[in-house]
Design a protein around this motif. Structure first.
Motif, PDB file in Angstrom:
ATOM      1  N   GLU A   1       0.822  -1.219   0.000  1.00  0.00           N
ATOM      2  CA  GLU A   1       0.000   0.000   0.000  1.00  0.00           C
ATOM      3  C   GLU A   1       0.851   1.261   0.000  1.00  0.00           C
ATOM      4  N   GLN A   2       2.052   1.180   0.583  1.00  0.00           N
ATOM      5  CA  GLN A   2       2.944   2.340   0.568  1.00  0.00           C
ATOM      6  C   GLN A   2       3.202   2.809  -0.865  1.00  0.00           C
ATOM      7  N   GLY A   3       3.488   1.837  -1.738  1.00  0.00           N
ATOM      8  CA  GLY A   3       3.743   2.176  -3.137  1.00  0.00           C
ATOM      9  C   GLY A   3       2.517   2.736  -3.831  1.00  0.00           C
ATOM     10  N   VAL A   4       1.361   2.163  -3.529  1.00  0.00           N
ATOM     11  CA  VAL A   4       0.109   2.632  -4.137  1.00  0.00           C
ATOM     12  C   VAL A   4      -0.169   4.072  -3.731  1.00  0.00           C
ATOM     13  N   LEU A   5      -0.046   4.357  -2.449  1.00  0.00           N
ATOM     14  CA  LEU A   5      -0.309   5.705  -1.945  1.00  0.00           C
ATOM     15  C   LEU A   5       0.715   6.708  -2.462  1.00  0.00           C
ATOM     16  N   PHE A   6       1.956   6.271  -2.546  1.00  0.00           N
ATOM     17  CA  PHE A   6       3.010   7.157  -3.045  1.00  0.00           C
ATOM     18  C   PHE A   6       2.755   7.552  -4.493  1.00  0.00           C
TER      19      PHE A   6
ATOM     20  N   ASP B   1       2.270  12.666 -11.053  1.00  0.00           N
ATOM     21  CA  ASP B   1       3.132  13.124 -12.134  1.00  0.00           C
ATOM     22  C   ASP B   1       4.502  12.469 -12.005  1.00  0.00           C
ATOM     23  N   VAL B   2       4.927  11.785 -13.039  1.00  0.00           N
ATOM     24  CA  VAL B   2       6.177  11.022 -12.984  1.00  0.00           C
ATOM     25  C   VAL B   2       7.374  11.918 -12.689  1.00  0.00           C
ATOM     26  N   ASN B   3       7.429  13.077 -13.295  1.00  0.00           N
ATOM     27  CA  ASN B   3       8.564  13.969 -13.082  1.00  0.00           C
ATOM     28  C   ASN B   3       8.626  14.459 -11.633  1.00  0.00           C
ATOM     29  N   GLU B   4       7.457  14.800 -11.073  1.00  0.00           N
ATOM     30  CA  GLU B   4       7.418  15.240  -9.677  1.00  0.00           C
ATOM     31  C   GLU B   4       7.808  14.096  -8.740  1.00  0.00           C
ATOM     32  N   ARG B   5       7.375  12.903  -9.091  1.00  0.00           N
ATOM     33  CA  ARG B   5       7.692  11.735  -8.275  1.00  0.00           C
ATOM     34  C   ARG B   5       9.194  11.483  -8.269  1.00  0.00           C
TER      35      ARG B   5
ATOM     36  N   LYS C   1      15.478  13.871  -4.177  1.00  0.00           N
ATOM     37  CA  LYS C   1      15.756  14.713  -3.015  1.00  0.00           C
ATOM     38  C   LYS C   1      15.835  13.892  -1.729  1.00  0.00           C
ATOM     39  N   PHE C   2      14.861  13.002  -1.572  1.00  0.00           N
ATOM     40  CA  PHE C   2      14.762  12.244  -0.322  1.00  0.00           C
ATOM     41  C   PHE C   2      15.870  11.196  -0.209  1.00  0.00           C
ATOM     42  N   ASP C   3      16.130  10.481  -1.290  1.00  0.00           N
ATOM     43  CA  ASP C   3      17.086   9.380  -1.247  1.00  0.00           C
ATOM     44  C   ASP C   3      18.526   9.830  -1.020  1.00  0.00           C
TER      45      ASP C   3
END
Length: 277
Positions: free
Chosen positions: A228-233, A239-243, A249-251
């Motif tokens: 579900e983490q992946g689904v919610l994310f 938007d693929v670019n925003e994702r 940034k996070f990684d």
């Protein structure tokens, strides 16, 4: 392996520690003491019922009555690299409470077993279940937790430990904002998690640790929760670019290495957190 400038590494760790200070100013974040004991594998007359009865007696006479302890849990190995682990987790509201709890524990022990011979006999019986080796870690909770209200059934504690990296363009403010954004959009929306606790190292072997604890009722719920983490994310960052920008940034704050452990709780030995006012 990335080459890390030693001067910047020290500077970034100061940022992480100042992070705890900033959190403390914003909101009192608890301290979490984690003591890992190990079963005495040489004990021939091991009795789970006796072990539980002994620990329940200690819990009722000491832990549950210690006003300086906010919450306490006992976890047993389920899927870890050491089947002998028994983990005692104790939560304190402040560092002062952490220090006061030890003194109060000694007082409660004397009150609970006023007869010295009976007290020695009890702790000898309790101690026979554990090996001499143990380890202690202290973590500082950080904002973003979803607290557990009650623990009537044994729960599974999925413990994910990630390790901080040291990006030259990293800031404490950015990391905190990214984590908060992710948790509000994903982790806090996950219907399969009973509770969630993020923590950073305070005292122990590895100061780069970032620990996240996810609580579920069943292993099936844990598996569904991770999916579900992946689904919610993907739903939140449609938007693929925003994702991809968010991931980049996070990684950068993590090495990419992590380890995973699953424990089973002992509900009879759980001291719930006081209700929020």
């Amino acid at each position: 392996m990335k080459a890390i400038n030693h001067h910047f590494k020290s500077f970034f760790m100061l940022l992480l520690f100042s992070c705890a200070s900033i959190y403390a100013q914003q909101d009192q974040q608890p301290y979490v003491s984690v003591t890992t004991m190990h079963w005495n594998l040489d004990l021939e007359d091991f009795s789970n019922d006796e072990w539980l009865a002994v620990e329940k007696e200690y819990h009722e006479k000491v832990t549950s009555k210690n006003e300086h302890i906010l919450s306490a849990s006992v976890l047993r190995h389920y899927l870890t690299d050491d089947s002998s682990e028994v983990v005692f987790v104790t939560v304190f509201g402040t560092w002062e409470a952490f220090e006061l709890a030890s003194k109060r524990t000694n007082e409660l022990i004397e009150q609970g077993w006023p007869n010295e011979e009976e007290r020695k006999a009890f702790f000898k019986k309790r101690g026979k279940y554990y090996a001499n080796e143990h380890s202690d870690e202290i973590y500082r909770s950080i904002p973003g937790a979803n607290r557990l209200e009650d623990e009537e059934l044994p729960l599974f504690y999925y413990v994910k430990t990630s390790y901080f990296s040291f990006p030259e363009d990293g800031t404490n403010k950015e990391f905190s904002e990214l984590l908060d954004q992710y948790n509000k959009a994903v982790t806090h929306q996950n219907q399969y998690y009973k509770a969630y606790y993020p923590q950073v190292h305070f005292y122990g072997q590895d100061r780069t640790e970032f620990v996240e604890v996810f609580l579920t009722e069943t292993l099936a719920s844990l598996e569904k929760g991770l999916s579900e983490q992946g689904v919610l994310f993907r739903a939140h960052w449609a938007d693929v670019n925003e994702r991809e920008a968010f991931i980049a940034k996070f990684d950068k704050y993590f090495t990419g290495k992590h380890n995973d452990r699953i424990y089973s709780s002992v509900p009879e030995l759980y001291k719930p957190m006081p209700a929020e006012e």
